[in-house]
Design a protein around this motif. Structure first.
Motif, PDB file in Angstrom:
ATOM      1  N   GLU A 122     -66.191 -35.915 -25.462  1.00 36.49           N
ATOM      2  CA  GLU A 122     -66.614 -35.822 -24.059  1.00 36.49           C
ATOM      3  C   GLU A 122     -65.800 -36.756 -23.174  1.00 36.49           C
ATOM      4  O   GLU A 122     -65.337 -36.375 -22.104  1.00 36.49           O
ATOM      5  N   ILE A 123     -65.614 -38.000 -23.625  1.00 37.48           N
ATOM      6  CA  ILE A 123     -64.837 -38.980 -22.856  1.00 37.48           C
ATOM      7  C   ILE A 123     -63.419 -38.458 -22.632  1.00 37.48           C
ATOM      8  O   ILE A 123     -62.899 -38.485 -21.509  1.00 37.48           O
ATOM      9  N   LEU A 124     -62.794 -37.969 -23.687  1.00 36.55           N
ATOM     10  CA  LEU A 124     -61.414 -37.481 -23.577  1.00 36.55           C
ATOM     11  C   LEU A 124     -61.314 -36.232 -22.715  1.00 36.55           C
ATOM     12  O   LEU A 124     -60.338 -36.057 -21.979  1.00 36.55           O
ATOM     13  N   THR A 125     -62.319 -35.377 -22.767  1.00 36.79           N
ATOM     14  CA  THR A 125     -62.332 -34.182 -21.930  1.00 36.79           C
ATOM     15  C   THR A 125     -62.429 -34.575 -20.455  1.00 36.79           C
ATOM     16  O   THR A 125     -61.712 -34.033 -19.608  1.00 36.79           O
ATOM     17  N   VAL A 126     -63.302 -35.532 -20.147  1.00 42.03           N
ATOM     18  CA  VAL A 126     -63.435 -36.008 -18.769  1.00 42.03           C
ATOM     19  C   VAL A 126     -62.125 -36.638 -18.299  1.00 42.03           C
ATOM     20  O   VAL A 126     -61.760 -36.518 -17.124  1.00 42.03           O
ATOM     21  N   MET A 127     -61.393 -37.261 -19.215  1.00 37.00           N
ATOM     22  CA  MET A 127     -60.114 -37.884 -18.873  1.00 37.00           C
ATOM     23  C   MET A 127     -58.971 -36.859 -18.803  1.00 37.00           C
ATOM     24  O   MET A 127     -57.827 -37.224 -18.592  1.00 37.00           O
ATOM     25  N   SER A 128     -59.282 -35.587 -18.991  1.00 38.62           N
ATOM     26  CA  SER A 128     -58.328 -34.471 -18.920  1.00 38.62           C
ATOM     27  C   SER A 128     -57.314 -34.462 -20.046  1.00 38.62           C
ATOM     28  O   SER A 128     -56.211 -33.918 -19.904  1.00 38.62           O
ATOM     29  N   ALA A 129     -57.666 -35.046 -21.191  1.00 38.91           N
ATOM     30  CA  ALA A 129     -56.814 -34.900 -22.375  1.00 38.91           C
ATOM     31  C   ALA A 129     -56.955 -33.467 -22.870  1.00 38.91           C
ATOM     32  O   ALA A 129     -57.951 -32.794 -22.600  1.00 38.91           O
ATOM     33  N   ASP A 130     -55.959 -32.985 -23.582  1.00 32.70           N
ATOM     34  CA  ASP A 130     -55.990 -31.645 -24.174  1.00 32.70           C
ATOM     35  C   ASP A 130     -56.512 -31.797 -25.604  1.00 32.70           C
ATOM     36  O   ASP A 130     -55.739 -31.975 -26.540  1.00 32.70           O
ATOM     37  N   LEU A 131     -57.829 -31.764 -25.760  1.00 38.97           N
ATOM     38  CA  LEU A 131     -58.449 -31.945 -27.061  1.00 38.97           C
ATOM     39  C   LEU A 131     -58.174 -30.707 -27.919  1.00 38.97           C
ATOM     40  O   LEU A 131     -58.535 -29.594 -27.545  1.00 38.97           O
ATOM     41  N   VAL A 132     -57.510 -30.916 -29.047  1.00 37.88           N
ATOM     42  CA  VAL A 132     -57.127 -29.811 -29.937  1.00 37.88           C
ATOM     43  C   VAL A 132     -58.219 -29.653 -30.989  1.00 37.88           C
ATOM     44  O   VAL A 132     -58.270 -30.394 -31.979  1.00 37.88           O
ATOM     45  N   ALA A 133     -59.110 -28.699 -30.766  1.00 37.51           N
ATOM     46  CA  ALA A 133     -60.284 -28.523 -31.630  1.00 37.51           C
ATOM     47  C   ALA A 133     -59.890 -28.261 -33.080  1.00 37.51           C
ATOM     48  O   ALA A 133     -60.495 -28.819 -34.009  1.00 37.51           O
ATOM     49  N   ALA A 134     -58.885 -27.424 -33.298  1.00 36.98           N
ATOM     50  CA  ALA A 134     -58.481 -27.087 -34.668  1.00 36.98           C
ATOM     51  C   ALA A 134     -57.897 -28.280 -35.416  1.00 36.98           C
ATOM     52  O   ALA A 134     -57.881 -28.306 -36.647  1.00 36.98           O
ATOM     53  N   ALA A 135     -57.430 -29.283 -34.690  1.00 34.61           N
ATOM     54  CA  ALA A 135     -56.848 -30.480 -35.305  1.00 34.61           C
ATOM     55  C   ALA A 135     -57.855 -31.613 -35.407  1.00 34.61           C
ATOM     56  O   ALA A 135     -57.556 -32.663 -35.963  1.00 34.61           O
ATOM     57  N   SER A 136     -59.046 -31.419 -34.882  1.00 36.58           N
ATOM     58  CA  SER A 136     -60.091 -32.443 -34.879  1.00 36.58           C
ATOM     59  C   SER A 136     -61.059 -32.157 -36.026  1.00 36.58           C
ATOM     60  O   SER A 136     -61.797 -31.177 -35.979  1.00 36.58           O
ATOM     61  N   ILE A 137     -61.006 -33.016 -37.033  1.00 37.58           N
ATOM     62  CA  ILE A 137     -61.725 -32.729 -38.270  1.00 37.58           C
ATOM     63  C   ILE A 137     -62.542 -33.924 -38.753  1.00 37.58           C
ATOM     64  O   ILE A 137     -62.316 -35.055 -38.344  1.00 37.58           O
ATOM     65  N   THR A 138     -63.480 -33.629 -39.645  1.00 44.05           N
ATOM     66  CA  THR A 138     -64.230 -34.648 -40.364  1.00 44.05           C
ATOM     67  C   THR A 138     -63.827 -34.558 -41.827  1.00 44.05           C
ATOM     68  O   THR A 138     -63.795 -33.458 -42.400  1.00 44.05           O
ATOM     69  N   VAL A 139     -63.490 -35.690 -42.413  1.00 44.01           N
ATOM     70  CA  VAL A 139     -63.130 -35.766 -43.838  1.00 44.01           C
ATOM     71  C   VAL A 139     -63.976 -36.860 -44.482  1.00 44.01           C
ATOM     72  O   VAL A 139     -64.408 -37.793 -43.809  1.00 44.01           O
ATOM     73  N   PHE A 140     -64.219 -36.739 -45.764  1.00 47.65           N
ATOM     74  CA  PHE A 140     -65.036 -37.727 -46.464  1.00 47.65           C
ATOM     75  C   PHE A 140     -64.137 -38.795 -47.082  1.00 47.65           C
ATOM     76  O   PHE A 140     -63.625 -38.643 -48.174  1.00 47.65           O
ATOM     77  N   VAL A 141     -63.930 -39.866 -46.323  1.00 45.94           N
ATOM     78  CA  VAL A 141     -63.105 -40.987 -46.773  1.00 45.94           C
ATOM     79  C   VAL A 141     -63.929 -42.268 -46.839  1.00 45.94           C
ATOM     80  O   VAL A 141     -63.811 -43.051 -47.774  1.00 45.94           O
ATOM     81  N   SER A 142     -64.762 -42.468 -45.827  1.00 41.69           N
ATOM     82  CA  SER A 142     -65.522 -43.704 -45.693  1.00 41.69           C
ATOM     83  C   SER A 142     -66.326 -44.018 -46.951  1.00 41.69           C
ATOM     84  O   SER A 142     -66.993 -43.151 -47.512  1.00 41.69           O
ATOM     85  N   GLY A 143     -66.226 -45.265 -47.403  1.00 42.67           N
ATOM     86  CA  GLY A 143     -66.981 -45.715 -48.563  1.00 42.67           C
ATOM     87  C   GLY A 143     -66.386 -45.366 -49.905  1.00 42.67           C
ATOM     88  O   GLY A 143     -66.947 -45.712 -50.946  1.00 42.67           O
ATOM     89  N   ARG A 144     -65.258 -44.697 -49.937  1.00 43.95           N
ATOM     90  CA  ARG A 144     -64.644 -44.297 -51.207  1.00 43.95           C
ATOM     91  C   ARG A 144     -63.621 -45.320 -51.710  1.00 43.95           C
ATOM     92  O   ARG A 144     -63.113 -45.171 -52.812  1.00 43.95           O
ATOM     93  N   GLY A 145     -63.309 -46.308 -50.906  1.00 46.21           N
ATOM     94  CA  GLY A 145     -62.391 -47.358 -51.332  1.00 46.21           C
ATOM     95  C   GLY A 145     -60.944 -46.913 -51.458  1.00 46.21           C
ATOM     96  O   GLY A 145     -60.170 -47.522 -52.186  1.00 46.21           O
TER      97      GLY A 145
END
Length: 179
Positions: A122-145
């Protein structure tokens, strides 16, 4: 093609930074990913100082963004929100406009982080950045060391990060072709 990578975490052993470093290792030929390590050096945003004439850290951050064709941001979630250091950095860009029209991908390294990612979008959209939805992902890295090399060596993580990079690079190329 130059991509600026920004970690929303100041932590030394941050999974967010490791993800971005892994993406730099996985970048295809012709795509250079440069990590920006200067968030901790940015002063608290003050609109009275927005011209940044006397603020070298702000000038360096803005210059790095102007030189970039696209941006990668990986951020943790603190208290269901965007970390203060990252929000502060973005506040320094509102009036100067370095993100306007710039292709941006958001990487979320924790499936448990459900609030900061949409807030950041939302912040980036308001700032008029071109948010690339297909490149915006969630991956399971946190806590895996995993460090950057471990993330890049994991076939599933590497494939997801490469695909995100492919989509971001395609958005940058499309923007260049349209210009």
């Amino acid at each position: 093609m130059r991509i600026l990578a920004i970690s929303g975490s100041l932590r030394r052993a941050s999974s967010n930074t490791a993800v971005l470093e892994a993406m730099a290792l996985l970048a295809p030929d012709g795509v250079d990913i440069a990590l920006h390590y200067g968030l901790a050096g940015l002063p608290a945003f003050n609109p009275d100082l927005d011209d940044a004439a006397e603020l070298p850290a702000v000038l360096a951050f803005r210059d790095a963004l102007r030189a970039a064709d696209g941006v990668l941001i990986s951020s943790p979630e603190y208290a269901h929100g965007v970390p203060g250091a990252l929000k502060n950095a973005l506040d320094w860009l509102v009036g100067s406009g370095e993100l306007v029209g710039k292709p941006v991908a958001l990487i979320n390294p924790s499936p448990r982080s459900l609030f900061a990612h949409p807030q950041l979008a939302e912040i980036l959209t308001v700032m008029s950045a071109d948010l690339v939805a297909a490149a915006s992902i969630t991956v399971f890295v946190s806590g895996r060391g995993l460090d950057a090399a471990g993330i890049a060596a994991d076939p599933e993580l590497a494939a997801a990060l490469r695909q995100a990079l492919t989509h971001l690079a395609a958005a940058v190329a499309a923007q260049r072709a349209a210009a």
